[in-house]
Write a protein that holds these residues in place. Structure first.
Motif, PDB file in Angstrom:
ATOM      1  N   VAL A 216       0.859  -1.188   0.000  1.00  0.00           N
ATOM      2  CA  VAL A 216       0.000   0.000   0.000  1.00  0.00           C
ATOM      3  C   VAL A 216       0.894   1.237   0.000  1.00  0.00           C
ATOM      4  N   LYS A 217       0.727   2.043  -1.006  1.00  0.00           N
ATOM      5  CA  LYS A 217       1.499   3.284  -1.154  1.00  0.00           C
ATOM      6  C   LYS A 217       0.652   4.434  -0.618  1.00  0.00           C
ATOM      7  N   VAL A 218       1.227   5.227   0.288  1.00  0.00           N
ATOM      8  CA  VAL A 218       0.480   6.286   0.964  1.00  0.00           C
ATOM      9  C   VAL A 218       1.181   7.624   0.733  1.00  0.00           C
ATOM     10  N   GLN A 219       0.420   8.612   0.274  1.00  0.00           N
ATOM     11  CA  GLN A 219       1.002   9.934  -0.014  1.00  0.00           C
ATOM     12  C   GLN A 219       1.043  10.791   1.250  1.00  0.00           C
ATOM     13  N   TYR A 220       2.157  11.491   1.435  1.00  0.00           N
ATOM     14  CA  TYR A 220       2.315  12.359   2.600  1.00  0.00           C
ATOM     15  C   TYR A 220       1.355  13.547   2.533  1.00  0.00           C
ATOM     16  N   PRO A 221       0.912  14.031   3.687  1.00  0.00           N
ATOM     17  CA  PRO A 221       0.078  15.236   3.683  1.00  0.00           C
ATOM     18  C   PRO A 221       0.898  16.460   3.271  1.00  0.00           C
ATOM     19  N   GLU A 222       0.292  17.397   2.613  1.00  0.00           N
ATOM     20  CA  GLU A 222       0.891  18.681   2.212  1.00  0.00           C
ATOM     21  C   GLU A 222       1.933  18.567   1.097  1.00  0.00           C
ATOM     22  N   THR A 223       2.234  17.343   0.645  1.00  0.00           N
ATOM     23  CA  THR A 223       3.305  17.181  -0.341  1.00  0.00           C
ATOM     24  C   THR A 223       3.018  17.947  -1.633  1.00  0.00           C
ATOM     25  N   ARG A 308      -4.820   9.389  -2.810  1.00  0.00           N
ATOM     26  CA  ARG A 308      -3.702   9.385  -1.861  1.00  0.00           C
ATOM     27  C   ARG A 308      -3.283   8.003  -1.374  1.00  0.00           C
ATOM     28  N   ILE A 309      -3.976   6.934  -1.771  1.00  0.00           N
ATOM     29  CA  ILE A 309      -3.501   5.578  -1.464  1.00  0.00           C
ATOM     30  C   ILE A 309      -3.595   4.714  -2.713  1.00  0.00           C
ATOM     31  N   LEU A 310      -2.645   3.782  -2.847  1.00  0.00           N
ATOM     32  CA  LEU A 310      -2.599   2.892  -3.999  1.00  0.00           C
ATOM     33  C   LEU A 310      -2.243   1.491  -3.507  1.00  0.00           C
ATOM     34  N   THR A 311      -3.183   0.560  -3.653  1.00  0.00           N
ATOM     35  CA  THR A 311      -2.979  -0.828  -3.245  1.00  0.00           C
ATOM     36  C   THR A 311      -2.623  -1.641  -4.484  1.00  0.00           C
ATOM     37  N   MET A 312      -1.513  -2.415  -4.396  1.00  0.00           N
ATOM     38  CA  MET A 312      -1.001  -3.154  -5.553  1.00  0.00           C
ATOM     39  C   MET A 312      -0.523  -4.534  -5.123  1.00  0.00           C
ATOM     40  N   ASP A 313      -0.359  -5.432  -6.106  1.00  0.00           N
ATOM     41  CA  ASP A 313       0.262  -6.724  -5.853  1.00  0.00           C
ATOM     42  C   ASP A 313       1.723  -6.535  -5.464  1.00  0.00           C
ATOM     43  N   ARG A 314       2.224  -7.453  -4.659  1.00  0.00           N
ATOM     44  CA  ARG A 314       3.646  -7.406  -4.308  1.00  0.00           C
ATOM     45  C   ARG A 314       4.483  -7.939  -5.462  1.00  0.00           C
ATOM     46  N   CYS A 315       5.706  -7.401  -5.585  1.00  0.00           N
ATOM     47  CA  CYS A 315       6.670  -7.880  -6.574  1.00  0.00           C
ATOM     48  C   CYS A 315       7.819  -8.572  -5.841  1.00  0.00           C
ATOM     49  N   SER A 316       8.412  -9.571  -6.484  1.00  0.00           N
ATOM     50  CA  SER A 316       9.498 -10.321  -5.852  1.00  0.00           C
ATOM     51  C   SER A 316      10.855  -9.736  -6.230  1.00  0.00           C
ATOM     52  N   GLY A 317      11.866 -10.094  -5.442  1.00  0.00           N
ATOM     53  CA  GLY A 317      13.230  -9.686  -5.741  1.00  0.00           C
ATOM     54  C   GLY A 317      13.700  -8.482  -4.936  1.00  0.00           C
ATOM     55  N   LYS A 318      14.873  -7.978  -5.310  1.00  0.00           N
ATOM     56  CA  LYS A 318      15.485  -6.826  -4.648  1.00  0.00           C
ATOM     57  C   LYS A 318      15.683  -5.712  -5.669  1.00  0.00           C
ATOM     58  N   THR A 319      15.785  -4.501  -5.174  1.00  0.00           N
ATOM     59  CA  THR A 319      16.033  -3.383  -6.085  1.00  0.00           C
ATOM     60  C   THR A 319      17.474  -3.409  -6.576  1.00  0.00           C
ATOM     61  N   VAL A 320      17.700  -2.788  -7.730  1.00  0.00           N
ATOM     62  CA  VAL A 320      19.048  -2.705  -8.292  1.00  0.00           C
ATOM     63  C   VAL A 320      19.979  -1.957  -7.342  1.00  0.00           C
ATOM     64  N   THR A 321      19.451  -0.976  -6.613  1.00  0.00           N
ATOM     65  CA  THR A 321      20.267  -0.231  -5.650  1.00  0.00           C
ATOM     66  C   THR A 321      20.891  -1.178  -4.634  1.00  0.00           C
TER      67      THR A 321
END
Length: 619
Positions: A216-223, A308-321
């Motif tokens: 779940v992606k949540v947007q900060y207030p006032e951003t 301000r919220i976005l629910t999505m499927d999870r992805c596997s693996g690690k980030t390139v960073t």
């Protein structure tokens, strides 16, 4: 109590009496002349007094205005925080240059190294205090070590994945306000600790009531409001120092605005899932829980996707960073150094132009990188076998339990990523402009690539794609004339001061090569302009050579996409690959499908050249 009468008499009312006493005004005192010996300092001239008074009044007015703005105008307040950080850095930089002007080259380097280390965390402090737009700038800059002294790049790198999160109480309030109910009514579990925080929001693991594991992606207030304030401040500055860039910045502002509507990002992800995912093996996007998601628990009930919220499927693996950091740790350990010592050693070696040119010209092939991966796996296996059997074999002289970092095949992954983004540009007509290393995940167990964070999807019209395809191919085929024509049709224009021309072909080709030609293109451009570093090409030295007349925001966003993907390659040890080379296949397929040539041969000219032809045409 006294009052002066019109006759010059002072009428005084005696205390305790109603009787007026008439007293003649005293004659004026004779003016006394004061000699220099009678005082230690002469009175300042009247004009100087006036200027001093005026200066004090202006100073107090400015201070009062700043104070009022600081507490009442948030845009000015945020700007003053930035200015309050930049000014002491500038003053110290100027002082460092002044006190080392007669020193040796080694002493100057040491002094400025100490200066950079002293101030390295100051930009990060400002980014974290103001967040939003400034975090976004910090993320982009941290991925481009050529543009910043090493100390700042190291400090800002934390912004790619480890922006300090906001407290869960604030996050819960936002989620429940958007859902219109308690978190527990929708989610079986919702982890309070975020898995990541970024410039405008943070992401949490959760599980829906039907058992589906989601993020779940949540947007900060006032951003969003802060972003508008900060961007307007930047525009006001550019209106004074570089007005040619204002229109481009305004267009880019509209692109950035898309990121503040998560419902819009869900639409972007749906576009990618429907039009891109099925055309590539092992490619995933985090599918949004909109009304089209097959596992949505209640499509007509509680909304799982809002502004301000976005629910999505999870992805596997690690980030390139994370892969890049692990590879860096391992490389430093192999040399018996700390990561800081290893980076310092590399920084010193990169001061030698011959070393840089040799390094950039040796981009490993896909096969070479795969052999390196096999070598690491075999060496680990032999080392562990040697410990198990108590013998020393082959490559292993000092056997230890080994579990090396097995990175993705960098060249192969880069080819896949450019194929995917090339398909987005040329076939879908919309691409993600922000594919930095923290937005790309890789699962080595399944070779799955997951692309996340599609807040910015830039649309590219069919005609614009045609000209961009020709530009990309012309860079690879060294077709200077086609490159110049494509450049103009992409709404790009500059004035070359040395020859007093608009868009001279050789210079256009050099600029385009720097944008999309990888390390070889950058080196070609630097030699053409007489520069020794990329920082020179992006600073005042370049402004002395050319003036930007027109710059199209779509071109800038495509360039930014390539910039970000090049940062992915640098994290995997394959930086410097030519973007034009990797996009060429997609460009050629696009033109072939439409029976178009890679040049403008036999194609009638249209529109105005802007006077660059030197002829007296009507336009």
């Amino acid at each position: 109590l006294c009052r002066a009468s019109t006759t010059g008499t002072i009428r005084s009312l005696s205390p305790g009496s109603n009787k007026l006493m008439a007293i003649r005004r005293m004659p004026p005192l004779r003016r006394m002349s004061v000699t220099p010996q009678a005082t230690s300092q002469a009175a300042p001239p009247k004009k100087l007094q006036v200027f001093r008074s005026l200066g004090k009044a202006l100073g107090l007015s400015f201070l009062g205005g700043c104070t009022y703005a600081y507490f009442n105008d948030e845009g000015v307040w945020r700007y003053l925080i930035v200015a309050g950080s930049i000014f002491p850095m500038w003053a110290d930089y100027t002082y460092t240059g002044f006190r080392t002007k007669d020193k040796s080259e080694e002493e100057v380097k040491a002094a400025f190294k100490a200066y950079h280390e002293k101030w390295a965390d100051e930009p990060l402090r400002v980014c974290l205090k103001l967040r939003g737009f400034y975090v976004k700038i910090g993320q982009v800059m941290s991925g481009q070590p050529d543009l910043l002294p090493e100390a700042y790049g190291k400090s800002l790198k934390v912004l790619q994945e480890e922006v300090p999160p906001q407290d869960f109480g604030t996050i819960r309030g936002i989620v429940e306000a958007e859902l219109g109910c308690k978190i527990e009514d929708v989610f079986e579990s919702f982890e309070e600790q975020p898995i990541g925080a970024a410039s405008i929001g943070q992401v949490h693991f959760a599980t829906l009531k039907n058992g589906r594991k989601v993020v779940v992606k949540v947007q900060y207030p006032e951003t969003e409001r802060y972003f508008a304030l900060d961007f307007n401040t930047i525009l006001r500055i550019f209106e004074q120092v570089n007005p040619e860039m204002v229109d481009l910045l305004k267009e880019q502002r509209e692109c950035f605005k898309q990121e503040f509507n998560y419902a819009h990002e869900a639409e972007n992800l749906r576009t990618m899932c429907d039009n891109v995912r099925g055309n590539f093996r092992n490619l995933q996007f985090p599918e949004p829980y909109d009304s089209k998601h097959p596992q949505h628990p209640d499509p007509s009930g509680v909304p799982l996707v809002t502004k301000r919220i976005l629910t999505m499927d999870r992805c596997s693996g690690k980030t390139v960073t994370k892969f890049g950091q692990a590879m860096l740790d391992e490389a430093a350990a192999a040399k018996g150094m700390t990561v800081e010592e290893f980076k310092l050693d590399l920084t010193e070696r990169m001061k030698d132009p011959q070393f840089v040119e040799a390094m950039l010209s040796k981009v490993p092939s896909e096969r070479q990188f795969q052999m390196y991966i096999w070598y690491k796996k075999v060496k680990d296996g032999l080392s562990n076998a040697a410990i198990w059997t108590g013998t020393k074999v082959g490559l292993v002289k000092d056997p230890k339990w080994a579990s090396s970092v097995i990175p993705p095949n960098g060249p192969r992954l880069m080819k896949q990523l450019f194929d995917i983004h090339g398909y987005e540009i040329f076939e879908v007509g919309a691409f993600n402009a922000d594919p930095h290393p923290g937005n790309i995940m890789f699962d080595p167990e399944t070779d799955t690539i997951s692309l996340i964070d599609y807040g910015q999807l830039i649309e590219v019209p069919e005609d614009y794609r045609k000209h961009f395809a020709r530009l990309i191919i012309s860079i690879e085929t060294h077709d200077v004339q086609t490159c110049q024509k494509a450049w103009k049709k992409l709404n790009q224009k500059f004035f070359w001061k040395e020859t007093q021309e608009y868009d001279p072909p050789d210079i256009v080709y050099a600029v385009a090569s720097m944008h999309f030609g990888g390390s070889a293109g950058v080196l070609k451009g630097l030699k053409e302009f007489g520069f020794t570093s990329l920082a020179d090409a992006m600073g005042p030295a370049m402004a002395e050579k050319l003036s930007i007349i027109d710059a199209d925001a779509r071109y800038g966003m495509i360039q930014r996409m390539g910039f970000c993907l090049n940062g992915v390659g640098m994290n995997l040890g394959t930086g410097g690959i030519s973007q034009a080379k990797l996009l060429r296949g997609s460009a050629e397929r696009f033109l072939k499908k439409r029976n178009l040539k890679a040049t403008y041969e036999d194609e009638p000219e249209s529109g105005c050249c802007g006077g660059s032809c030197g002829k007296s045409c009507a336009c």
